[in-house]
Design an enzyme around this catalytic site. Structure first.
Site, PDB file in Angstrom:
ATOM      1  N   GLY A  58       0.595  -5.131   0.687  1.00  0.00           N
ATOM      2  CA  GLY A  58      -0.530  -5.118  -0.241  1.00  0.00           C
ATOM      3  C   GLY A  58      -0.162  -5.752  -1.573  1.00  0.00           C
ATOM      4  O   GLY A  58      -1.021  -6.319  -2.255  1.00  0.00           O
ATOM      5  N   ALA A  88       0.862  -1.179   0.000  1.00  0.00           N
ATOM      6  CA  ALA A  88       0.000   0.000   0.000  1.00  0.00           C
ATOM      7  C   ALA A  88       0.899   1.230   0.000  1.00  0.00           C
ATOM      8  O   ALA A  88       2.062   1.152   0.383  1.00  0.00           O
ATOM      9  CB  ALA A  88      -0.865  -0.014   1.248  1.00  0.00           C
ATOM     10  N   GLU A 133      -0.556  -9.249  -1.192  1.00  0.00           N
ATOM     11  CA  GLU A 133      -1.999  -9.522  -1.130  1.00  0.00           C
ATOM     12  C   GLU A 133      -2.632  -9.512  -2.519  1.00  0.00           C
ATOM     13  O   GLU A 133      -3.579 -10.258  -2.784  1.00  0.00           O
ATOM     14  CB  GLU A 133      -2.675  -8.501  -0.199  1.00  0.00           C
ATOM     15  CG  GLU A 133      -2.300  -8.742   1.263  1.00  0.00           C
ATOM     16  CD  GLU A 133      -2.791  -7.653   2.194  1.00  0.00           C
ATOM     17  OE1 GLU A 133      -2.423  -6.486   1.977  1.00  0.00           O
ATOM     18  OE2 GLU A 133      -3.554  -7.961   3.132  1.00  0.00           O
ATOM     19  N   GLU A 145       4.001  -5.803   7.052  1.00  0.00           N
ATOM     20  CA  GLU A 145       3.184  -4.800   7.737  1.00  0.00           C
ATOM     21  C   GLU A 145       3.527  -4.656   9.216  1.00  0.00           C
ATOM     22  O   GLU A 145       3.469  -3.553   9.772  1.00  0.00           O
ATOM     23  CB  GLU A 145       1.683  -5.133   7.594  1.00  0.00           C
ATOM     24  CG  GLU A 145       1.093  -4.820   6.228  1.00  0.00           C
ATOM     25  CD  GLU A 145       1.252  -5.936   5.209  1.00  0.00           C
ATOM     26  OE1 GLU A 145       2.089  -6.839   5.421  1.00  0.00           O
ATOM     27  OE2 GLU A 145       0.542  -5.909   4.184  1.00  0.00           O
TER      28      GLU A 145
HETATM   29  C1  3H9 Z   1       0.525  -2.425   3.381  1.00  0.00           C
HETATM   30  O1  3H9 Z   1       0.739  -2.855   2.292  1.00  0.00           O
HETATM   31  C2  3H9 Z   1      -0.787  -2.521   4.085  1.00  0.00           C
HETATM   32  C3  3H9 Z   1      -1.771  -3.413   3.386  1.00  0.00           C
HETATM   33  O2  3H9 Z   1      -1.734  -4.722   3.888  1.00  0.00           O
HETATM   34  C4  3H9 Z   1      -3.152  -2.878   3.711  1.00  0.00           C
HETATM   35  C5  3H9 Z   1      -3.937  -2.389   2.608  1.00  0.00           C
HETATM   36  C6  3H9 Z   1      -5.346  -2.022   3.002  1.00  0.00           C
HETATM   37  N1  3H9 Z   1       4.623   3.527   0.109  1.00  0.00           N
HETATM   38  O3  3H9 Z   1      13.273   1.764   0.520  1.00  0.00           O
HETATM   39  P1  3H9 Z   1      13.720   2.524  -0.673  1.00  0.00           P
HETATM   40  C7  3H9 Z   1       9.429   4.942  -1.090  1.00  0.00           C
HETATM   41  S1  3H9 Z   1       1.691  -1.591   4.259  1.00  0.00           S
HETATM   42  C8  3H9 Z   1       5.125   4.737  -0.172  1.00  0.00           C
HETATM   43  O4  3H9 Z   1      14.750   3.567  -0.495  1.00  0.00           O
HETATM   44  P2  3H9 Z   1      14.892   0.139  -1.784  1.00  0.00           P
HETATM   45  C9  3H9 Z   1      10.513   5.225  -0.067  1.00  0.00           C
HETATM   46  O5  3H9 Z   1      10.040   6.082   0.939  1.00  0.00           O
HETATM   47  C10 3H9 Z   1       3.085  -1.540   3.165  1.00  0.00           C
HETATM   48  N2  3H9 Z   1       6.420   4.969  -0.449  1.00  0.00           N
HETATM   49  O6  3H9 Z   1      14.176   1.553  -1.861  1.00  0.00           O
HETATM   50  C11 3H9 Z   1      11.585   5.853  -0.919  1.00  0.00           C
HETATM   51  O7  3H9 Z   1      11.226   7.193  -1.140  1.00  0.00           O
HETATM   52  P3  3H9 Z   1      12.356   8.317  -1.262  1.00  0.00           P
HETATM   53  C12 3H9 Z   1       3.826  -2.817   3.160  1.00  0.00           C
HETATM   54  C13 3H9 Z   1       7.234   3.931  -0.444  1.00  0.00           C
HETATM   55  O8  3H9 Z   1      15.161  -0.278  -3.164  1.00  0.00           O
HETATM   56  C14 3H9 Z   1      11.444   5.111  -2.246  1.00  0.00           C
HETATM   57  O9  3H9 Z   1      10.133   4.543  -2.240  1.00  0.00           O
HETATM   58  N3  3H9 Z   1       5.010  -2.689   2.359  1.00  0.00           N
HETATM   59  C15 3H9 Z   1       6.792   2.646  -0.145  1.00  0.00           C
HETATM   60  O10 3H9 Z   1      16.011   0.184  -0.793  1.00  0.00           O
HETATM   61  C16 3H9 Z   1      12.454   4.007  -2.432  1.00  0.00           C
HETATM   62  O11 3H9 Z   1      12.396   3.154  -1.297  1.00  0.00           O
HETATM   63  C17 3H9 Z   1       6.183  -2.325   2.901  1.00  0.00           C
HETATM   64  O12 3H9 Z   1       6.300  -2.111   4.083  1.00  0.00           O
HETATM   65  C18 3H9 Z   1       5.419   2.445   0.140  1.00  0.00           C
HETATM   66  N4  3H9 Z   1       4.906   1.240   0.410  1.00  0.00           N
HETATM   67  O13 3H9 Z   1      13.809  -0.837  -1.139  1.00  0.00           O
HETATM   68  C19 3H9 Z   1       7.349  -2.211   1.953  1.00  0.00           C
HETATM   69  N5  3H9 Z   1       7.839   1.792  -0.198  1.00  0.00           N
HETATM   70  O14 3H9 Z   1      13.164   7.922  -2.443  1.00  0.00           O
HETATM   71  C20 3H9 Z   1       8.080  -0.947   2.180  1.00  0.00           C
HETATM   72  C21 3H9 Z   1       8.903   2.533  -0.534  1.00  0.00           C
HETATM   73  O15 3H9 Z   1      11.582   9.574  -1.409  1.00  0.00           O
HETATM   74  N6  3H9 Z   1       9.135  -0.719   1.243  1.00  0.00           N
HETATM   75  N7  3H9 Z   1       8.553   3.825  -0.682  1.00  0.00           N
HETATM   76  O16 3H9 Z   1      13.130   8.242   0.030  1.00  0.00           O
HETATM   77  C22 3H9 Z   1      10.339  -1.378   1.286  1.00  0.00           C
HETATM   78  O17 3H9 Z   1      10.547  -2.257   2.089  1.00  0.00           O
HETATM   79  C23 3H9 Z   1      11.416  -0.922   0.346  1.00  0.00           C
HETATM   80  O18 3H9 Z   1      11.080   0.358  -0.105  1.00  0.00           O
HETATM   81  C24 3H9 Z   1      11.632  -1.834  -0.889  1.00  0.00           C
HETATM   82  C25 3H9 Z   1      12.654  -1.143  -1.846  1.00  0.00           C
HETATM   83  C26 3H9 Z   1      12.204  -3.177  -0.432  1.00  0.00           C
HETATM   84  C27 3H9 Z   1      10.358  -2.045  -1.651  1.00  0.00           C
END
Ligand code: 3H9
Length: 679
Positions: free
Chosen positions: A102, A63, A105, A125
């Site tokens: 998400g 999400a 999901e 999450e």
């Molecule tokens: C969820 O899904 C809830 C659902 O179950 C419910 C639905 C109803 N959203 O980490 P990076 C941005 S909860 C917005 O440096 P990497 C991040 O801030 C979500 N922004 O890259 C950064 O911005 P900036 C569950 C996001 O290659 C840029 O993207 N998912 C999100 O080292 C690059 O990110 C997670 O918790 C996001 N979801 O790692 C996954 N994700 O460049 C969270 C990233 O401005 N994300 N950004 O600083 C991660 O773990 C890592 O970002 C990922 C890439 C592994 C994907």
């Protein structure tokens, strides 16, 4: 804004593609587009199957976290996914990168999932203080079983494609470079067959047959999840998947998700998510600053710290030259590195091959000239300015021009160290925390003259070796130790006024720290830096050392320790403290845990405010990153500055005043203006 979702046809297969950089987060436009394209595919008789994939570096990474806490805008992810799963035409998720939260999901709501070998899948999450909220806790156990779902939903760590296939989460692993074509072929092979739906799966019955798995899992995670709300909610949700019909299970998940989303822990952990990423950016250093290639790292000192620092680079595949003064110390250092790697291998977290590969990159030496071709040299010697300056003068002579010279000092003045060289622009602080191969934090200390390319390079390098970096200006103790100092002063003052030292430790444990200051003192050794004269008693520490209470290593320090290292408060220590307080003429009184907590933590917030005012930290959230990763400040409070924002800066000021402690102008101004540290 351009539409992030498009689709194209490959014969009777509709391929729906998301293009929402950087991580294909499932924001409103993505959800709307996905729903629109899937519905169009379902309504079109010529479409017989649907493939969903993403452009860019990853499948949906979850999400859009920036939407959390704002008014929800439809369509919701659950309704989008339900429409998809209800289809009788096969829907296939084609996964690369990381299918997280998400995103995972979405994959669960598809009838089939195929992925490239390098893909990872997970439900992280809990790391945001949440549980999956688009039926992930209900579909996952039905698809893979409760036992396999628990570590995914409760632990939050992603798994490899291979592992995902082995538990039944993936149907096939396809070519790394032919994802779309292979997914389309897979979808085509399923046309005309009845579709399997995760929501109708029955593998969750393992948890019904053996309900003990939930308690056992909870017990196995007890230390890791202490104080966190989300993991317990996650276990409850997975359990509900076995006990309730699907629709009711989803309702239960919604309830738990909603409660967590509106709670303080999730707000704090979401703050931390963005804080960690912000800390990686230096305001006046452009993102495209050219980097200095780091092909070999030199380390001065093969003791615990130097060896630990070296391991970070060896593990990342970067050759290390490690220097000591004496052959014996050098051999001991190299042996310790090998032993640490072998222990990791014994625990199954590293292969024997990887151990040999890492050790093969290590070059021990007694000769400074061997450091000449290093691109970065990190000094990890004894904390003494004269010694450090001598080392830097020597490095300046032997190491090639253009190389970075870093000090691992934890409090000395980097600018003064830099004066020992003719290249102060290449001098920087790289403050690792012990054990340096384990602790996540790397405090980067920016000297007055440190160059932009040097800073950009060490920030990038921090990521390469798996550290979380935060930048500090030059001030005594930098960000972390500077804030530790007032806490320690208060802890010492409190025991002199009559507080029990174990109450002080317990207050911090209850707050969520892994350890209190007196436990920490015992672990490090009460005798560290002691003058070794039992007749010279000037401080409480002198008195404890004179009584042989040198810490955990001798079975007694502040506490008495049994063989299993369990601590019990000691009458002898208590008496020593009382005698010492009497000698100092300190009146004794009962001190409540509330007072202890306020006196330990509020002065830290005040020190943090001064650090911000002096611009020693770029932003309040950097301070939170330092304390969470370097000192065990509980993540679920968001760090000292976010915690202060949560309880209110006015509360902090009033608390400091109540206890007669100083309040900095900056903190008072912010509190008076009703402001927060973090926007
Ligand atoms: C969820 O899904 C809830 C659902 O179950 C419910 C639905 C109803 N959203 O980490 P990076 C941005 S909860 C917005 O440096 P990497 C991040 O801030 C979500 N922004 O890259 C950064 O911005 P900036 C569950 C996001 O290659 C840029 O993207 N998912 C999100 O080292 C690059 O990110 C997670 O918790 C996001 N979801 O790692 C996954 N994700 O460049 C969270 C990233 O401005 N994300 N950004 O600083 C991660 O773990 C890592 O970002 C990922 C890439 C592994 C994907």
């Amino acid at each position: 804004m351009t539409d992030p979702i498009s689709s194209h046809r490959d014969g009777e297969v509709l391929v729906v593609v998301s293009n929402n950089p950087p991580v294909n987060a499932l924001g409103q436009a993505v959800r709307a587009g996905l729903k629109r394209e899937v519905e169009a595919g379902l309504a079109d008789d010529s479409v017989k199957a649907i493939v969903i994939r993403c452009d860019g570096r990853t499948f949906f990474a979850g999400a859009d976290i920036t939407e959390f806490g704002k008014a929800p805008q439809g369509p919701s992810l659950p309704e989008t996914l339900d429409a998809m799963e209800a289809s009788d035409k096969p829907v296939v998720a084609a996964i690369h990168g990381t299918a997280l939260g998400g995103g995972c999901e979405v994959a669960l709501a598809c009838h089939y999932r195929v992925a490239v070998p390098s893909a990872k899948l997970g439900l992280p999450e809990v790391k945001l203080g949440l549980i999956p909220g688009a039926a992930g806790t209900q579909r996952m156990p039905r698809l893979v079983g409760a036992e396999a779902a628990l570590p995914l939903v409760v632990g939050g760590d992603p798994i490899s494609a291979k592992k995902a296939q082995s538990i039944g989460l993936l149907d096939a692993i396809v070519g790394e470079d032919s994802l779309e074509a292979d997914a389309v072929a897979f979808a085509r092979s399923k046309i005309g067959q009845s579709v399997p739906r995760a929501s109708e799966g029955t593998r969750n019955q393992d948890g019904v047959r053996d309900p003990d798995i939930f308690d056992k899992f909870r017990a196995s995670q007890a230390r890791k999840i202490r104080g966190f709300d989300a993991p317990n909610a996650a276990i409850e949700a997975v359990k509900a998947a076995g006990e309730l019909p699907y629709a009711e299970g989803v309702k239960k998940e919604r309830e738990l998700f909603g409660k967590l989303m509106s709670g303080t822990q999730s707000a704090a952990m979401r703050h931390y998510f963005f804080a960690e990423r912000a800390a990686n950016k230096i305001d006046d250093v452009p993102a495209d600053t050219p980097l200095i290639p780091i092909k070999r790292v030199g380390i001065i000192g093969a003791g615990t710290m130097g060896g630990g620092i070296g391991m970070n680079f060896l593990t990342a595949g970067i050759p290390v030259t490690i220097l000591e003064m004496q052959q014996e110390a050098l051999d001991r250092g190299a042996k310790t590195i090998r032993k640490n790697y072998e222990n990791t291998a014994k625990r199954g977290r590293m292969t024997e091959d990887a151990v040999e590969k890492a050790m093969g990159l290590l070059k021990p030496t007694l000769d400074y000239s061997e450091l000449a071709d290093c691109d970065l040299v990190i000094e990890a010697v004894y904390e003494n300015m004269d010694v450090k300056k001598q080392v830097f003068a020597k490095l300046d002579e032997v190491v090639k021009q253009g190389a970075i010279l870093a000090s691992n000092t934890s409090y000395l003045d980097i600018d003064e160290i830099a004066t020992a060289t003719k290249r102060p622009g290449y001098v920087v602080g790289m403050h690792f925390f012990s054990p340096a191969n384990v602790m996540k934090l790397l405090e980067i200390v920016r000297g007055r003259e440190t160059r932009h390319d040097v800073l950009a390079t060490v920030m990038k390098l921090a990521k390469t070796i798996g550290k979380v970096a935060a930048v500090s200006g030059v001030c005594p103790g930098f960000i972390g130790n500077r804030m530790l100092s007032p806490r320690q002063q208060q802890a010492n003052a409190l025991i002199m006024e009559g507080a029990n030292y174990w109450d002080i430790d317990d207050v911090l444990l209850e707050f969520g720290f892994p350890m209190g200051p007196f436990q920490m003192g015992d672990l490090a050794g009460v005798d560290i830096g002691w003058h070794r004269d039992p007749n010279r008693i000037e401080t409480l520490r002198d008195a404890l050392c004179a009584a042989g209470r040198w810490g955990q290593k001798v079975g007694k320090g502040f506490y008495d320790y049994d063989e299993a290292r369990n601590r019990t408060p000691s009458d002898e220590t208590r008496q020593i403290i009382a005698d010492f307080a009497a000698k100092e003429g300190k009146p004794q009184r009962e001190i409540s845990k509330d007072e202890i907590r306020e006196r330990l933590l509020y002065p830290m917030v005040d020190e943090g405010a001064k650090i911000l005012d002096e611009k020693m930290a770029q932003r309040a959230s950097d301070i939170d990153v330092v304390w969470i990763n370097g000192y065990g400040w509980p993540l679920y409070t968001g760090g000292p500055m976010f915690w202060a924002d949560t309880i209110g800066l006015k509360t902090v000021v009033e608390g400091l005043e109540k206890h007669g402690l100083p309040v900095s102008d900056y903190l008072r101004r912010k509190a008076d203006a009703g402001e927060r540290f973090n926007a």
